[in-house]
Design a protein around this motif. Structure first.
Motif, PDB file in Angstrom:
ATOM      1  N   LYS A  69       0.850  -1.196   0.000  1.00 20.28           N
ATOM      2  CA  LYS A  69       0.000   0.000   0.000  1.00 20.28           C
ATOM      3  C   LYS A  69       0.877   1.235   0.000  1.00 20.28           C
ATOM      4  O   LYS A  69       1.868   1.301   0.741  1.00 20.28           O
ATOM      5  CB  LYS A  69      -0.868  -0.027   1.280  1.00 20.28           C
ATOM      6  N   GLY A  70       0.501   2.211  -0.808  1.00 17.46           N
ATOM      7  CA  GLY A  70       1.247   3.471  -0.803  1.00 17.46           C
ATOM      8  C   GLY A  70       0.904   4.321  -2.014  1.00 17.46           C
ATOM      9  O   GLY A  70       0.438   3.818  -3.044  1.00 17.46           O
ATOM     10  N   GLY A  71       1.147   5.603  -1.873  1.00 15.00           N
ATOM     11  CA  GLY A  71       0.718   6.569  -2.874  1.00 15.00           C
ATOM     12  C   GLY A  71       1.529   6.565  -4.165  1.00 15.00           C
ATOM     13  O   GLY A  71       2.532   5.868  -4.301  1.00 15.00           O
ATOM     14  N   MET A  90       6.593   3.201   3.947  1.00 19.38           N
ATOM     15  CA  MET A  90       5.203   2.709   3.988  1.00 19.38           C
ATOM     16  C   MET A  90       5.132   1.364   4.712  1.00 19.38           C
ATOM     17  O   MET A  90       4.166   1.088   5.436  1.00 19.38           O
ATOM     18  CB  MET A  90       4.632   2.548   2.569  1.00 19.38           C
ATOM     19  N   LYS A  93       5.253   2.213   8.273  1.00 19.08           N
ATOM     20  CA  LYS A  93       4.072   2.997   8.674  1.00 19.08           C
ATOM     21  C   LYS A  93       2.848   2.088   8.857  1.00 19.08           C
ATOM     22  O   LYS A  93       2.122   2.204   9.844  1.00 19.08           O
ATOM     23  CB  LYS A  93       3.790   4.045   7.586  1.00 19.08           C
ATOM     24  N   LYS A 105       5.047   2.032  -3.135  1.00 13.77           N
ATOM     25  CA  LYS A 105       4.982   3.439  -3.552  1.00 13.77           C
ATOM     26  C   LYS A 105       5.204   3.490  -5.057  1.00 13.77           C
ATOM     27  O   LYS A 105       5.828   2.593  -5.632  1.00 13.77           O
ATOM     28  CB  LYS A 105       6.069   4.266  -2.853  1.00 13.77           C
ATOM     29  N   ALA A 143      -2.609   5.134  -3.964  1.00 11.89           N
ATOM     30  CA  ALA A 143      -3.357   6.231  -3.316  1.00 11.89           C
ATOM     31  C   ALA A 143      -2.673   7.543  -3.736  1.00 11.89           C
ATOM     32  O   ALA A 143      -1.652   7.507  -4.429  1.00 11.89           O
ATOM     33  CB  ALA A 143      -3.278   6.058  -1.795  1.00 11.89           C
ATOM     34  N   PRO A 144      -3.194   8.683  -3.303  1.00 14.29           N
ATOM     35  CA  PRO A 144      -2.533   9.949  -3.679  1.00 14.29           C
ATOM     36  C   PRO A 144      -1.267  10.237  -2.870  1.00 14.29           C
ATOM     37  O   PRO A 144      -1.114   9.754  -1.747  1.00 14.29           O
ATOM     38  CB  PRO A 144      -3.587  11.028  -3.349  1.00 14.29           C
ATOM     39  N   ASP A 145      -0.388  11.013  -3.456  1.00 16.75           N
ATOM     40  CA  ASP A 145       0.796  11.537  -2.755  1.00 16.75           C
ATOM     41  C   ASP A 145       1.062  12.917  -3.369  1.00 16.75           C
ATOM     42  O   ASP A 145       0.127  13.544  -3.887  1.00 16.75           O
ATOM     43  CB  ASP A 145       1.984  10.570  -2.914  1.00 16.75           C
ATOM     44  N   THR A 173      -7.188   3.934  -3.380  1.00 17.62           N
ATOM     45  CA  THR A 173      -7.916   4.731  -2.373  1.00 17.62           C
ATOM     46  C   THR A 173      -7.627   6.216  -2.575  1.00 17.62           C
ATOM     47  O   THR A 173      -6.745   6.582  -3.351  1.00 17.62           O
ATOM     48  CB  THR A 173      -7.527   4.292  -0.949  1.00 17.62           C
ATOM     49  N   ARG A 185     -11.190  11.118   3.948  1.00 18.24           N
ATOM     50  CA  ARG A 185      -9.837  10.837   3.438  1.00 18.24           C
ATOM     51  C   ARG A 185      -9.118  12.134   3.106  1.00 18.24           C
ATOM     52  O   ARG A 185      -7.894  12.220   3.221  1.00 18.24           O
ATOM     53  CB  ARG A 185      -9.884   9.909   2.197  1.00 18.24           C
ATOM     54  N   ASN A 318       6.954  12.895   4.452  1.00 15.52           N
ATOM     55  CA  ASN A 318       7.770  11.691   4.610  1.00 15.52           C
ATOM     56  C   ASN A 318       9.241  12.077   4.550  1.00 15.52           C
ATOM     57  O   ASN A 318       9.671  12.750   3.601  1.00 15.52           O
ATOM     58  CB  ASN A 318       7.458  10.701   3.478  1.00 15.52           C
ATOM     59  N   ASN A 343       2.174  11.024  10.125  1.00 11.29           N
ATOM     60  CA  ASN A 343       1.351  11.216   8.921  1.00 11.29           C
ATOM     61  C   ASN A 343       0.572   9.963   8.543  1.00 11.29           C
ATOM     62  O   ASN A 343       0.010   9.877   7.442  1.00 11.29           O
ATOM     63  CB  ASN A 343       2.205  11.736   7.747  1.00 11.29           C
ATOM     64  N   GLY A 346      -3.343   9.311   6.950  1.00 13.68           N
ATOM     65  CA  GLY A 346      -3.723   9.188   5.534  1.00 13.68           C
ATOM     66  C   GLY A 346      -3.939   7.740   5.140  1.00 13.68           C
ATOM     67  O   GLY A 346      -5.005   7.357   4.645  1.00 13.68           O
ATOM     68  N   VAL A 347      -2.937   6.914   5.400  1.00 16.37           N
ATOM     69  CA  VAL A 347      -3.073   5.504   4.993  1.00 16.37           C
ATOM     70  C   VAL A 347      -4.112   4.800   5.861  1.00 16.37           C
ATOM     71  O   VAL A 347      -4.763   3.846   5.415  1.00 16.37           O
ATOM     72  CB  VAL A 347      -1.696   4.784   4.987  1.00 16.37           C
ATOM     73  N   SER A 350      -7.265   5.509   4.261  1.00 18.68           N
ATOM     74  CA  SER A 350      -7.247   4.721   3.019  1.00 18.68           C
ATOM     75  C   SER A 350      -7.647   3.278   3.304  1.00 18.68           C
ATOM     76  O   SER A 350      -8.379   2.656   2.534  1.00 18.68           O
ATOM     77  CB  SER A 350      -5.843   4.722   2.399  1.00 18.68           C
TER      78      SER A 350
END
Ligand SMILES: NC(=O)C1=CN([C@@H]2O[C@H](COP(=O)(O)OP(=O)(O)OC[C@H]3O[C@@H](n4cnc5c(N)ncnc54)[C@H](O)[C@@H]3O)[C@@H](O)[C@H]2O)C=CC1
Ligand SMILES: O=C(O)CCC(=O)C(=O)O
Length: 421
Positions: A69-71, A90, A93, A105, A143-145, A173, A185, A318, A343, A346-347, A350
């Motif tokens: 999982k990651g943006g 990630m 995290k 990512k 996901a977004p970053d 997400t 989100r 990050n 941070n 966010g996840v 998600s």
């Protein structure tokens, strides 16, 4: 002289954490390297009929605890080393928050501000075409970053659903609500950090009216400004890639938000509401109680860490503090609430989005906030207590906390299969 990569720097944290745990050397060997990184060249049609190509990556760093999982970041300076490092972060995290995920990512080396909306859509769809066999609701969930957003996630979900021939909201997400996105989100990254600071306020001896400086005024930076200001704190400095502003009496957050909504820099508000010019590279040393880096990696370094006046740093970005700067800050007694905890809101939301997509039943905003607050406080408290008990920094404690969970999962998988998928 061999240059030390960003990942090598990040791996220092792994060694530091391992020193506090009795774990098998195999665990460290597994976590020292990314499991797989795929690099492709995306070729898209520009509006003028020409073709242009962009390098893109997706890294699945470790999937022991679940799908990666990651943006996805769009940035002209994106590199493979950066993507792998962000994916490493990630991994830790998701383990810090006890989410059933590994870490991943992605990035495209592009300045999205130079593209039209149609070009941006073609680029985003081509990313999904190129990585359609890597991503998936049970495999790897983007996901977004930085410089990506809900609209881009919506295009990507649509492209993936077309490729697999069925609606697949759980593949990504941070989507628009209309496409299965989750309430809450949007501000989740900042809100998680805000809940953490609020929860630790008495441990940290924080005042009810802090002066806050925010570096980077995008998703994370804008929402933390609004949340802190609504609680009576003063936002005294803010910056973005184009400039910075300062006001000892407190910036008008609504002016800043309005400028950003119009596509302008925070610096465009200079002269309004008492907003003064500030050199962007002086923001780190601004006179404040709380510094919130919300932009990119390595922005607080050996050269400016000594100038920090804040007593507390909330890392919404990050990797904003280099290892050298960390030591300088520790000597000055500055407390750093580290990225992999600070941070992680966010996840976490998600994850809530992915759960809601899979069950087809959606939660209220109040439920999202309650669940996020509970997890931030639970994991934040455990890390804070661990740091006090062991006399280590909150960052090292966060890595110890996560590494214990990763080690348990790696060992539980047995010794025959090093990789899950
Ligand atoms: N969006 C999310 O859900 C999450 C974001 N993050 C991290 O938070 C940080 C910010 O991400 P977002 O807010 O999503 O990105 P964003 O794209 O919404 O905003 C980035 C902001 O940083 C500013 N910026 C870029 N270079 C700068 C510089 N040299 N000096 C000052 N400001 C600069 C940009 O102008 C923009 O205001 C990144 O490190 C990202 O990885 C972490 C967890 C989740
Ligand atoms: O929301 C997500 O899945 C990941 C967000 C992200 O990329 C990050 O936490 O750095």
């Amino acid at each position: 002289m061999t240059e030390v990569s960003l990942l090598d720097h990040a791996l220092v944290r792994l060694d530091e954490a391992a020193a506090h745990l009795n774990i098998d050397a195999d665990v460290i060997e597994k976590l020292k390297y990314p499991r797989e990184t795929t690099k492709v060249r995306l070729m898209i049609r520009m509006d003028d009929g020409s073709r242009k190509s962009f390098i893109a990556w997706r890294c699945r760093y470790d999937d022991t605890r679940g799908p990666t999982k990651g943006g996805i970041r769009y940035h002209p300076d994106a590199t493979e080393d950066e993507v792998e490092t962000l994916a490493f972060w990630m991994t830790f995290k998701c383990a810090v928050m006890n989410l059933p995920y590994g870490g991943g990512k992605g990035a495209v080396q592009v300045d999205p501000r130079q593209l039209s909306k149609a070009e941006l859509e073609r680029l985003s769809r081509s990313y999904v075409k190129a990585f359609s066999r890597i991503i998936g609701p049970d495999r790897d969930i983007p996901a977004p970053d930085v410089y990506t957003n809900a609209m881009i996630m919506g295009w990507m979900e649509d492209e993936y659903s077309q490729i697999v021939g069925q609606s697949s909201p759980a593949v990504i997400t941070g989507k628009p609500i209309a496409l299965g996105g989750s309430l809450g989100r949007g501000d989740a990254t900042a809100r998680g950090g805000y809940y953490l600071v609020r929860h630790l306020a008495s441990d940290l001896g924080l005042s009810d009216t802090m002066r806050v400086a925010i570096q980077g005024f995008g998703n994370a930076g804008q929402y933390i400004a609004s949340l802190m200001a609504a609680d009576g704190h003063k936002i005294v400095a803010a910056s973005d890639s184009q400039g910075a502003v300062y006001s000892p009496n407190g910036l008008h957050v609504d002016l800043l938000l309005e400028a950003k909504a119009q596509g302008h820099s925070v610096a465009s508000t200079i002269g309004q509401g008492g907003h003064e010019h500030l050199d962007a590279d002086k923001l780190v040393g601004a006179d404040c109680d709380l510094l919130v880096p919300s932009a990119l990696e390595n922005m607080i370094h050996e050269g400016n860490a000594g100038s920090v006046k804040a007593k507390l740093i909330l890392e919404l970005a990050n990797g904003p503090i280099t290892t050298e700067a960390d030591e300088i800050l520790a000597k000055k007694g500055v407390v750093v609430l580290p990225d992999i905890l600070a941070n992680a809101g966010g996840v976490t939301v998600s994850y809530f989005e992915w759960v809601q997509n899979r069950q087809g039943f959606y939660w209220t905003l109040e439920e999202i906030h309650d669940r996020l607050r509970t997890i931030m406080e639970r994991e934040g408290r455990a890390i804070w207590n661990l740091s006090r008990e062991k006399g280590i920094s909150a960052r090292t404690a966060a890595y110890v906390h996560a590494l214990g969970r990763l080690a348990e999962a790696i060992e539980a998988h047995g010794t025959q299969n090093f990789f899950v998928s």
